[in-house]
Write a protein that holds these residues in place. Structure first.
Motif, mmCIF file in Angstrom:
data_model
loop_
_atom_site.group_PDB
_atom_site.id
_atom_site.type_symbol
_atom_site.label_atom_id
_atom_site.label_comp_id
_atom_site.label_asym_id
_atom_site.label_seq_id
_atom_site.Cartn_x
_atom_site.Cartn_y
_atom_site.Cartn_z
ATOM 1 N N LEU A 20 47.873 31.493 41.857
ATOM 2 C CA LEU A 20 47.313 30.498 42.773
ATOM 3 C C LEU A 20 48.379 29.509 43.235
ATOM 4 C CD1 LEU A 20 43.939 29.918 40.926
ATOM 5 C CD2 LEU A 20 44.258 31.032 43.154
ATOM 6 N N GLY A 21 49.266 29.129 42.332
ATOM 7 C CA GLY A 21 50.291 28.143 42.664
ATOM 8 C C GLY A 21 51.310 28.636 43.666
ATOM 9 N N ILE A 22 51.722 29.885 43.554
ATOM 10 C CA ILE A 22 52.739 30.399 44.473
ATOM 11 C C ILE A 22 52.165 30.567 45.878
ATOM 12 C CG2 ILE A 22 52.429 32.886 44.033
ATOM 13 C CD1 ILE A 22 55.783 30.985 44.533
ATOM 14 N N LEU A 23 50.851 30.659 45.985
ATOM 15 C CA LEU A 23 50.220 30.795 47.303
ATOM 16 C C LEU A 23 49.839 29.451 47.921
ATOM 17 C CD1 LEU A 23 47.915 33.863 46.597
ATOM 18 C CD2 LEU A 23 50.176 33.827 47.679
ATOM 19 N N GLU A 24 49.870 28.415 47.118
ATOM 20 C CA GLU A 24 49.472 27.088 47.593
ATOM 21 C C GLU A 24 50.348 26.633 48.759
ATOM 22 O OE1 GLU A 24 49.615 22.791 45.550
ATOM 23 O OE2 GLU A 24 48.463 24.314 44.444
ATOM 24 N N LEU A 43 47.169 37.630 50.667
ATOM 25 C CA LEU A 43 45.718 37.514 50.546
ATOM 26 C C LEU A 43 45.108 38.835 50.075
ATOM 27 C CD1 LEU A 43 43.919 35.069 51.015
ATOM 28 C CD2 LEU A 43 43.439 35.952 53.299
ATOM 29 N N ALA A 44 45.651 39.940 50.550
ATOM 30 C CA ALA A 44 45.162 41.253 50.117
ATOM 31 C C ALA A 44 45.452 41.475 48.635
ATOM 32 C CB ALA A 44 45.785 42.356 50.959
ATOM 33 N N LEU A 45 46.608 41.028 48.170
ATOM 34 C CA LEU A 45 46.925 41.169 46.751
ATOM 35 C C LEU A 45 45.984 40.308 45.916
ATOM 36 C CD1 LEU A 45 48.559 42.297 44.450
ATOM 37 C CD2 LEU A 45 50.325 40.613 44.927
ATOM 38 N N LEU A 46 45.640 39.136 46.405
ATOM 39 C CA LEU A 46 44.687 38.286 45.703
ATOM 40 C C LEU A 46 43.327 38.978 45.615
ATOM 41 C CD1 LEU A 46 44.481 35.537 44.321
ATOM 42 C CD2 LEU A 46 43.715 34.600 46.516
ATOM 43 N N ARG A 47 42.938 39.655 46.663
ATOM 44 C CA ARG A 47 41.673 40.404 46.651
ATOM 45 C C ARG A 47 41.740 41.551 45.638
ATOM 46 N NH1 ARG A 47 36.798 41.116 48.686
ATOM 47 N NH2 ARG A 47 36.181 43.150 49.446
ATOM 48 N N HIS A 48 42.869 42.228 45.587
ATOM 49 C CA HIS A 48 43.056 43.291 44.580
ATOM 50 C C HIS A 48 42.904 42.716 43.168
ATOM 51 C CE1 HIS A 48 44.958 46.317 42.078
ATOM 52 N NE2 HIS A 48 45.919 45.460 41.786
ATOM 53 N N ASP A 94 36.494 33.529 45.701
ATOM 54 C CA ASP A 94 36.069 34.749 45.027
ATOM 55 C C ASP A 94 36.947 35.016 43.800
ATOM 56 O OD1 ASP A 94 34.186 36.816 44.999
ATOM 57 O OD2 ASP A 94 35.436 38.156 46.194
ATOM 58 N N TYR A 95 38.252 34.800 43.935
ATOM 59 C CA TYR A 95 39.174 34.986 42.810
ATOM 60 C C TYR A 95 38.845 34.000 41.686
ATOM 61 C CZ TYR A 95 43.584 35.406 40.207
ATOM 62 O OH TYR A 95 44.531 35.596 39.218
ATOM 63 N N ARG A 96 38.661 32.739 42.045
ATOM 64 C CA ARG A 96 38.339 31.735 41.024
ATOM 65 C C ARG A 96 37.005 32.052 40.335
ATOM 66 N NH1 ARG A 96 40.950 28.316 45.077
ATOM 67 N NH2 ARG A 96 42.819 27.431 44.111
ATOM 68 N N ALA A 97 36.033 32.512 41.098
ATOM 69 C CA ALA A 97 34.737 32.874 40.516
ATOM 70 C C ALA A 97 34.877 34.076 39.583
ATOM 71 C CB ALA A 97 33.723 33.170 41.621
ATOM 72 N N ALA A 98 35.696 35.047 39.975
ATOM 73 C CA ALA A 98 35.921 36.221 39.119
ATOM 74 C C ALA A 98 36.594 35.813 37.816
ATOM 75 C CB ALA A 98 36.752 37.265 39.859
ATOM 76 N N ILE A 99 37.526 34.878 37.885
ATOM 77 C CA ILE A 99 38.178 34.374 36.666
ATOM 78 C C ILE A 99 37.152 33.690 35.764
ATOM 79 C CG2 ILE A 99 39.776 32.619 35.781
ATOM 80 C CD1 ILE A 99 41.601 33.311 38.196
ATOM 81 N N ALA A 100 36.306 32.863 36.337
ATOM 82 C CA ALA A 100 35.291 32.164 35.540
ATOM 83 C C ALA A 100 34.357 33.157 34.852
ATOM 84 C CB ALA A 100 34.503 31.197 36.421
#
Length: 169
Positions: A20-24, A43-48, A94-100
């Protein structure tokens, strides 16, 4: 969480923060722009990472949510692309929700607990034996991809995760 999983889970959390930090600070345009010959975007890698890593391994394999193999095989190549009309903000949320949700799954199992489901359709002769191995596998994958994002970000605007040039004296 079991004390044995504290160290790898802590390292995983730091890699998630790295992602998340490197994309900020990147614009929507830069997040969507492929910079490597393979054609994926940040963004596609984040979705992966959301679909094929956090949801698949923790929710699908450890927790046994239905259709584990289907999550990975049905149009899996689309997991490396952001659907038309999906904003960067939605992909990050979506990424943050998946982590939670993944963290909730990891809150209770013992390291030696076997996966609740296994996609034999994908890997008929290979199997991760327990939660411990899955957490280490996910940590390795997220760390690898955070490195990919480091390289992509440096190509986009010169920003590095640690800041500045690693060779500056």
């Amino acid at each position: 969480m079991n004390a044995e999983l504290d160290a790898p889970k802590g390292a995983l959390d730091r890699q998630r923060e790295h992602v998340l930090g490197i994309l900020e600070g990147l614009s929507e345009e830069d997040l969507r722009r492929p910079v490597l010959p393979s054609g994926w975007s940040c963004l596609a890698l984040l979705r992966h990472l959301t679909l094929d890593v956090e949801r698949f391994w923790f929710l699908g394999v450890i927790a046994g949510e239905p259709d584990v193999a289907g999550q990975l095989t049905a149009g899996a190549e689309t997991h490396w692309y952001v659907p038309e009309g999906m904003s960067a903000e939605e992909v990050f949320a979506d990424y943050r929700a998946a982590i939670a949700r993944a963290d909730a799954v990891l809150a209770t199992p013992a390291p030696e607990q076997e996966p609740a489901a296994w996609p034999v359709e994908i890997w008929p002769t290979w199997r991760m034996p327990d939660v411990r191995h899955i957490v280490i596998h996910v940590l390795t994958e997220v760390a690898c991809h955070s490195g990919h994002l480091d390289a992509a970000r440096e190509l986009i605007d010169g920003t590095t995760w640690l800041g500045g040039s690693p060779y500056a004296g």
